[in-house]
Every structure is written in C-alpha cells, then in structure tokens.
Design a protein around this motif. Structure first.
Motif, mmCIF file in Angstrom:
data_model
loop_
_atom_site.group_PDB
_atom_site.id
_atom_site.type_symbol
_atom_site.label_atom_id
_atom_site.label_comp_id
_atom_site.label_asym_id
_atom_site.label_seq_id
_atom_site.Cartn_x
_atom_site.Cartn_y
_atom_site.Cartn_z
ATOM 1 N N PRO A 32 0.821 -1.214 0.000
ATOM 2 C CA PRO A 32 0.000 0.000 0.000
ATOM 3 C C PRO A 32 0.853 1.262 0.000
ATOM 4 N N GLY A 33 0.488 2.196 -0.853
ATOM 5 C CA GLY A 33 1.255 3.432 -0.961
ATOM 6 C C GLY A 33 2.416 3.349 -1.920
ATOM 7 N N GLY A 34 2.586 2.192 -2.569
ATOM 8 C CA GLY A 34 3.640 2.064 -3.573
ATOM 9 C C GLY A 34 5.022 1.845 -3.015
ATOM 10 N N ASN A 58 1.638 -11.195 9.207
ATOM 11 C CA ASN A 58 1.774 -10.163 8.175
ATOM 12 C C ASN A 58 3.193 -10.085 7.629
ATOM 13 N N VAL A 59 3.971 -11.152 7.821
ATOM 14 C CA VAL A 59 5.366 -11.139 7.389
ATOM 15 C C VAL A 59 5.471 -11.015 5.879
ATOM 16 N N PHE A 60 4.697 -11.827 5.140
ATOM 17 C CA PHE A 60 4.829 -11.882 3.687
ATOM 18 C C PHE A 60 3.667 -11.231 2.942
ATOM 19 N N ALA A 61 2.516 -11.100 3.590
ATOM 20 C CA ALA A 61 1.346 -10.551 2.907
ATOM 21 C C ALA A 61 0.469 -9.823 3.910
ATOM 22 N N SER A 62 -0.408 -8.959 3.381
ATOM 23 C CA SER A 62 -1.301 -8.183 4.238
ATOM 24 C C SER A 62 -2.418 -9.060 4.783
ATOM 25 N N ALA A 83 -4.180 -13.409 11.984
ATOM 26 C CA ALA A 83 -2.855 -12.961 11.551
ATOM 27 C C ALA A 83 -2.487 -11.632 12.200
ATOM 28 N N GLU A 84 -3.444 -10.722 12.313
ATOM 29 C CA GLU A 84 -3.143 -9.411 12.894
ATOM 30 C C GLU A 84 -2.765 -9.496 14.364
ATOM 31 N N TRP A 85 -3.367 -10.452 15.091
ATOM 32 C CA TRP A 85 -3.111 -10.564 16.519
ATOM 33 C C TRP A 85 -2.000 -11.546 16.839
ATOM 34 N N ASN A 86 -1.354 -12.075 15.820
ATOM 35 C CA ASN A 86 -0.213 -12.959 16.003
ATOM 36 C C ASN A 86 0.948 -12.164 16.609
ATOM 37 N N PRO A 87 1.643 -12.683 17.627
ATOM 38 C CA PRO A 87 2.800 -11.957 18.178
ATOM 39 C C PRO A 87 3.863 -11.635 17.131
ATOM 40 N N VAL A 88 4.047 -12.517 16.157
ATOM 41 C CA VAL A 88 5.014 -12.239 15.087
ATOM 42 C C VAL A 88 4.570 -11.030 14.278
ATOM 43 N N SER A 89 3.265 -10.943 13.986
ATOM 44 C CA SER A 89 2.742 -9.804 13.238
ATOM 45 C C SER A 89 2.947 -8.499 13.999
ATOM 46 N N ALA A 90 2.711 -8.544 15.317
ATOM 47 C CA ALA A 90 2.881 -7.330 16.120
ATOM 48 C C ALA A 90 4.316 -6.828 16.064
ATOM 49 N N THR A 91 5.281 -7.732 16.214
ATOM 50 C CA THR A 91 6.688 -7.323 16.182
ATOM 51 C C THR A 91 7.104 -6.892 14.782
ATOM 52 N N ALA A 92 6.607 -7.584 13.748
ATOM 53 C CA ALA A 92 6.932 -7.200 12.375
ATOM 54 C C ALA A 92 6.383 -5.805 12.062
ATOM 55 N N TRP A 143 1.569 -2.804 5.874
ATOM 56 C CA TRP A 143 0.256 -3.102 5.297
ATOM 57 C C TRP A 143 -0.826 -2.181 5.804
ATOM 58 N N GLY A 144 -0.668 -1.630 7.009
ATOM 59 C CA GLY A 144 -1.732 -0.800 7.562
ATOM 60 C C GLY A 144 -2.901 -1.641 8.046
ATOM 61 N N GLY A 145 -4.054 -0.994 8.228
ATOM 62 C CA GLY A 145 -5.260 -1.682 8.691
ATOM 63 C C GLY A 145 -6.033 -0.810 9.656
ATOM 64 N N ASP A 146 -7.296 -1.211 9.912
ATOM 65 C CA ASP A 146 -8.182 -0.415 10.762
ATOM 66 C C ASP A 146 -8.355 -0.998 12.167
ATOM 67 N N SER A 147 -7.778 -2.146 12.429
ATOM 68 C CA SER A 147 -7.964 -2.778 13.738
ATOM 69 C C SER A 147 -7.080 -2.119 14.795
ATOM 70 N N TRP A 148 -7.378 -2.414 16.077
ATOM 71 C CA TRP A 148 -6.570 -1.884 17.171
ATOM 72 C C TRP A 148 -5.143 -2.410 17.067
ATOM 73 N N ALA A 149 -5.002 -3.686 16.707
ATOM 74 C CA ALA A 149 -3.669 -4.279 16.592
ATOM 75 C C ALA A 149 -2.839 -3.579 15.526
ATOM 76 N N ALA A 150 -3.473 -3.232 14.405
ATOM 77 C CA ALA A 150 -2.746 -2.558 13.331
ATOM 78 C C ALA A 150 -2.406 -1.118 13.703
ATOM 79 N N ALA A 151 -3.210 -0.503 14.562
ATOM 80 C CA ALA A 151 -2.990 0.901 14.939
ATOM 81 C C ALA A 151 -1.992 1.045 16.079
#
Length: 276
Positions: free
Chosen positions: A67-69, A201-205, A217-226, A238-246
């Motif tokens: 996202p965002g190029g 979210n390591v390889f894809a959104s 995937a968003e609440w995965n500890p690996v995703s949070a650190t990534a 990747w961004g996102g609207d969830s609390w985890a993504a914010a």
C-alpha cells in the motif's frame, strides 16, 4: 576457655542471586563453546533467514504490491527478522530436549547449582545466537538496498523489540524441550511452528486473507513485532483499521511480556520436577 566461632555462611537473597547469575553464565559459555566445535550448524542458522528473504524478495516479491507504492523488499526485511525470532523456538527446544535425553540435565541437577541456572544459561546463549542472526540479516538487507529511515534510536528500539520477542519464544522452547525430552518427537512440534509463523503479516497483508484468518494474523505476536519494526524502521507496511494494526509497538511489547510471564515459571518448575 574461649570458643572459636565459625563464620556463618552467607545464604541471603543477594548471595543466592549472585551465584545463580554466576552459574547461568558458566552454562552460557558452555553452550557458546559448542558453536566453535560445530561451525556448520552455526552457519546454517545464520543463512536460513537470509535464504527466506532472498527467496521471497526476489522470486515472489515482484508480484506483491505494498500500500502506498512502497518497496516490497523494504517491508519484507522487518517481517523476516520477526519470523526468525519465532523460528528460534525450534533451536531452543531441540537443544534442551537433547540435553535431557542424554542425561546432561540430570548431571547438572545433581550439582550444587541454582535450579534456574540451566534454563537461564540456555536462554542467554540462544539470545546471543539470535542477535547474530539479526546482524547477519540486517547486513544482507543493507547490501541489497534496504535501510531504515527514522534515525538510530528508532532502529535500536526495533532491534530491542525483536530480541524481546525471541526472549519470550525461547521460554516456550525450553518448556517444550523439558516436556518432550526426545529429539525425535520435536519434529512434530516443528511442523506447528511454520504455520504460526506464516499466519502473520510477514509476507502478505492480513486484509488480503479471509476475514477470520486475517484477524488471527493481525493478533499474532510475530505480526505485532513485524509491524512495530516496520514502523520504527520507517519501512512500508500493510496498515489496517484494527486496534492491533494501529498500536503495533505497544502490542509488540505486551505479547512477549505475557508469554514470558507464563512460560518462564513453567520452565523453571518443570526443570525442578524432572525425574519425579
């Protein structure tokens, strides 16, 4: 007639803590000395995350947009760093199970040393090895054009969060190694590590996944650190609207804290209860 008074041995908390640290450091040097005698295994451990980055970045990454190029390889480096910390569970688990199976752990338990020294020694040695893996992958990224954009303090904080995740994951590995006690049985556990690492979210959104799978995937500890590493490095994500993504940085600090609070005492307790 005078009586000679024997000095009372110091058994206070500072004394016990000091000797627990000394014992743990002795066992840490034991583990690190194995690296010199087994350089091939060490080299494979350092090259493994580099292989993943090169494979996904250059063989598959051309068809994935950010996202965002942004540059996909810039988003991939922080994710691969976080995934490497997750894969460290296998290393810790296998080494701990091997020591238990061979009777090495029982010999340590028969010695006058702190009960936590064996697990702390393993944890410290594996943390050193993970730090070397981080350095190797960062150097690979720099050689291929990746960089951080938000200054040295943010970069260092990202590395601290990555090692913080590894510190939490190695306690899962220690506990599993003490529970399983067999290097053959660890293969079945290793099969579960890969889905957990890739369900992130390591390889894809996560937004490209089905809704229920993306939430996991968003609440995965690996995703949070990534996600936290991408934010602190100033790399695209990747961004996102969830609390985890914010709130990735906060979540990357909380997840390892919860995991450590659960599995560190479980590991020490399991070690103390061996052979009972």
């Amino acid at each position: 007639m005078s009586t000679l008074l024997q000095p009372t041995p110091d058994t206070g908390v500072p004394y016990r803590v000091r000797w627990a640290i000394t014992d743990a450091w002795t066992l840490t040097t034991r583990e690190t000395s194995h690296w010199l005698r087994q350089p091939f295994e060490m080299a494979v451990g350092l090259l493994f995350p580099i292989m993943f980055f090169l494979m996904f970045g250059y063989l598959i990454g051309g068809d994935i947009s950010v996202p965002g190029g942004g540059d996909y390889r810039e988003a991939l480096i922080p994710g691969t760093l976080a995934m490497t910390m997750m894969f460290g569970v296998e290393t810790t688990m296998t080494a701990m199970a091997a020591d238990t199976q061979k009777g090495v752990t029982d010999r340590f338990r028969s010695m006058p040393m702190s009960a936590s020294a064996v697990v702390m020694g393993r944890a410290t040695a594996d943390l050193f090895q993970s730090a070397l893996s981080l350095v190797a992958l960062v150097l690979c990224g720099l050689l291929t054009g990746w960089t951080w954009h938000d200054g040295l303090p943010s970069m260092l904080l990202a590395l601290v969060l990555l090692l913080w995740l590894r510190f939490a994951m190695l306690w899962i590995g220690v506990w599993l190694g003490l529970v399983i006690r067999s290097t053959q049985a660890t293969a079945s556990v290793q099969i579960l590590v890969y889905p957990l690492a890739f369900l992130s979210n390591v390889f894809a959104s996560p937004e490209s996944m089905p809704a229920w799978l993306g939430a996991l995937a968003e609440w995965n500890p690996v995703s949070a650190t990534a996600a936290a590493s991408r934010e602190l490095f100033g790399n695209p994500g990747w961004g996102g609207d969830s609390w985890a993504a914010a709130h990735p940085v906060l979540l990357a600090a909380l997840w390892p804290l919860v995991i450590t609070a659960v599995f560190l005492p479980l590991s020490v307790r399991r070690y103390r209860r061996l052979s009972r």
